[in-house]
Design a protein around this motif. Sequence first.
Motif, PDB file in Angstrom:
ATOM      1  N   SER A 107     -10.578  62.483   5.698  1.00  0.00           N
ATOM      2  CA  SER A 107     -11.226  63.339   4.958  1.00  0.00           C
ATOM      3  C   SER A 107     -12.447  63.288   5.581  1.00  0.00           C
ATOM      4  O   SER A 107     -13.017  62.598   5.953  1.00  0.00           O
ATOM      5  CB  SER A 107     -11.275  62.665   3.771  1.00  0.00           C
ATOM      6  N   CYS A 108     -12.301  64.584   5.824  1.00  0.00           N
ATOM      7  CA  CYS A 108     -13.676  66.243   5.956  1.00  0.00           C
ATOM      8  C   CYS A 108     -14.367  66.663   5.288  1.00  0.00           C
ATOM      9  O   CYS A 108     -13.793  66.782   3.798  1.00  0.00           O
ATOM     10  CB  CYS A 108     -13.512  66.308   7.717  1.00  0.00           C
ATOM     11  N   GLU A 109     -15.204  66.765   5.259  1.00  0.00           N
ATOM     12  CA  GLU A 109     -15.953  67.693   4.562  1.00  0.00           C
ATOM     13  C   GLU A 109     -15.558  68.643   4.322  1.00  0.00           C
ATOM     14  O   GLU A 109     -15.219  69.491   5.566  1.00  0.00           O
ATOM     15  CB  GLU A 109     -17.509  67.947   4.413  1.00  0.00           C
ATOM     16  N   PHE A 143      -9.535  67.562   6.679  1.00  0.00           N
ATOM     17  CA  PHE A 143      -9.654  66.342   7.196  1.00  0.00           C
ATOM     18  C   PHE A 143      -9.150  66.565   8.323  1.00  0.00           C
ATOM     19  O   PHE A 143      -9.234  67.877   8.854  1.00  0.00           O
ATOM     20  CB  PHE A 143      -8.148  66.380   6.435  1.00  0.00           C
ATOM     21  N   TYR A 144      -9.389  65.556   9.264  1.00  0.00           N
ATOM     22  CA  TYR A 144      -9.023  65.486  10.923  1.00  0.00           C
ATOM     23  C   TYR A 144      -8.328  64.323  11.233  1.00  0.00           C
ATOM     24  O   TYR A 144      -7.543  63.705  10.785  1.00  0.00           O
ATOM     25  CB  TYR A 144     -10.942  64.956  11.383  1.00  0.00           C
ATOM     26  N   GLU A 176      -8.470  62.288  15.114  1.00  0.00           N
ATOM     27  CA  GLU A 176      -8.935  61.816  16.345  1.00  0.00           C
ATOM     28  C   GLU A 176      -7.724  60.910  16.778  1.00  0.00           C
ATOM     29  O   GLU A 176      -6.948  59.902  16.267  1.00  0.00           O
ATOM     30  CB  GLU A 176     -10.295  61.716  15.391  1.00  0.00           C
ATOM     31  N   SER A 198     -14.782  62.447  19.526  1.00  0.00           N
ATOM     32  CA  SER A 198     -14.477  61.198  17.974  1.00  0.00           C
ATOM     33  C   SER A 198     -15.593  60.337  18.236  1.00  0.00           C
ATOM     34  O   SER A 198     -16.473  60.399  18.807  1.00  0.00           O
ATOM     35  CB  SER A 198     -12.736  60.965  18.738  1.00  0.00           C
ATOM     36  N   THR A 199     -15.379  59.746  17.227  1.00  0.00           N
ATOM     37  CA  THR A 199     -16.683  58.984  16.950  1.00  0.00           C
ATOM     38  C   THR A 199     -16.590  57.682  18.127  1.00  0.00           C
ATOM     39  O   THR A 199     -17.301  57.120  18.860  1.00  0.00           O
ATOM     40  CB  THR A 199     -16.805  58.268  15.443  1.00  0.00           C
ATOM     41  N   ARG A 244     -11.245  64.992  18.801  1.00  0.00           N
ATOM     42  CA  ARG A 244     -11.122  64.708  17.689  1.00  0.00           C
ATOM     43  C   ARG A 244     -10.572  66.541  16.947  1.00  0.00           C
ATOM     44  O   ARG A 244     -11.550  67.518  17.858  1.00  0.00           O
ATOM     45  CB  ARG A 244     -12.056  64.793  16.749  1.00  0.00           C
ATOM     46  N   GLU A 289     -11.129  69.249  13.460  1.00  0.00           N
ATOM     47  CA  GLU A 289     -11.312  68.734  12.045  1.00  0.00           C
ATOM     48  C   GLU A 289     -10.454  69.613  11.411  1.00  0.00           C
ATOM     49  O   GLU A 289     -10.520  71.272  12.239  1.00  0.00           O
ATOM     50  CB  GLU A 289     -12.577  69.048  12.638  1.00  0.00           C
ATOM     51  N   VAL A 292     -10.468  72.237   8.340  1.00  0.00           N
ATOM     52  CA  VAL A 292     -11.458  72.587   7.351  1.00  0.00           C
ATOM     53  C   VAL A 292     -10.786  74.213   6.417  1.00  0.00           C
ATOM     54  O   VAL A 292      -9.750  74.913   6.897  1.00  0.00           O
ATOM     55  CB  VAL A 292     -13.252  72.995   7.522  1.00  0.00           C
TER      56      VAL A 292
END
Length: 351
Positions: A278-280, A283-284, A286, A335-336, A341, A343, A345
């Motif tokens: 999940s992201c703000e 979802f993503y 990655e 991505s981290t 990545r 996203e 939204v």
Amino acid sequence: MGSERNQERRTETFSELNQFRDAIIQSANVWINTLDEEGNVTLWNRAAEEISGYPAADVVGDDNIWARLYPDDEYRREILCYVGEILQGEKAVEAFETTITTRDGSERIISWNSHAIVNAEDELQGSVAVGRDVTERRERERQLRRQNERLNEFSNIVSHDLRNPLTIAQGYLELARTECDSDHLEDVDIALTRIDQIVNQTLALARHGRTIDKKESTDLAQLAEHCWETVDTARGKLEVDDLPRTNADPRALCHLFENLFRNTIEHGGDDVSVRVGSCEDGFYVEDDGVGLSADLAEEIFEPVASGGGETAGLGLAIVKRIVEAHGWQIRATESTSGGARFEIVGIDPTE
């Protein structure tokens, strides 16, 4: 004396309210007009002037405006009969559309909402109509329908004119394998399989550029895990975090996840690790692969031609079409772990 002052105050207040009402009507961005019980215009606001081209001074108190707005006699009679039913109270609140001819001769489509006006004794006093100019909206809808028709034709051509000879070629390939043993036949099989993939991707791109099917409450985490199982993910690993449920077309989202997973395997390697979370506002998806260059992040969703043995750049274009068809947005970033990545939204979570 006091009663006279009170009456004066009431008169002033009533006058102020009327002025305030008139100011609202005149400043409204929708066409507003009223008719008396005879069908004569009693109010014609500025928006009505701007859309029709006819000033209120030439319209109020006159019923000849209808012959100007609807020059076709039969069409005008049909509309006036309809409005007459509203004036007689035979119709309560009605929404309908008409095509008017403006003062400069152009045509505009107006969406109306009209109802009768009655006094405290339930006596008819006329009618009020509120109109919105929907010409541009109807033109966009017409263009969209025409585009969809062209996409349907394109899909039919791809499905029929390419699949038929492809099926024949695959059949002859199987016959050739029974008659001889050649390494070249394997190359032919690879080429035909690639053609089949391109046909499927092209059809999916055309379909998802049009519409999506009926939406339903969808478990994104469960769907992502299911789609991972349907894709040849080699030695890749998938981790799925808590994801929201959302109203979506699950069949279309299957195509979305499958294409994103294939993209990570193709570009990240057989042992790539993929994470869905999940992201703000969404979802993503990655991975820990090679990542994306800054210039590719903007172009990666555009369909590109296939070159040599490389996969045609249709998978991510399909993903973008599916995202947009749902009213969402997609962006590509790093991505981290330095991989790619994606996203998605703008989704609305559901219970």
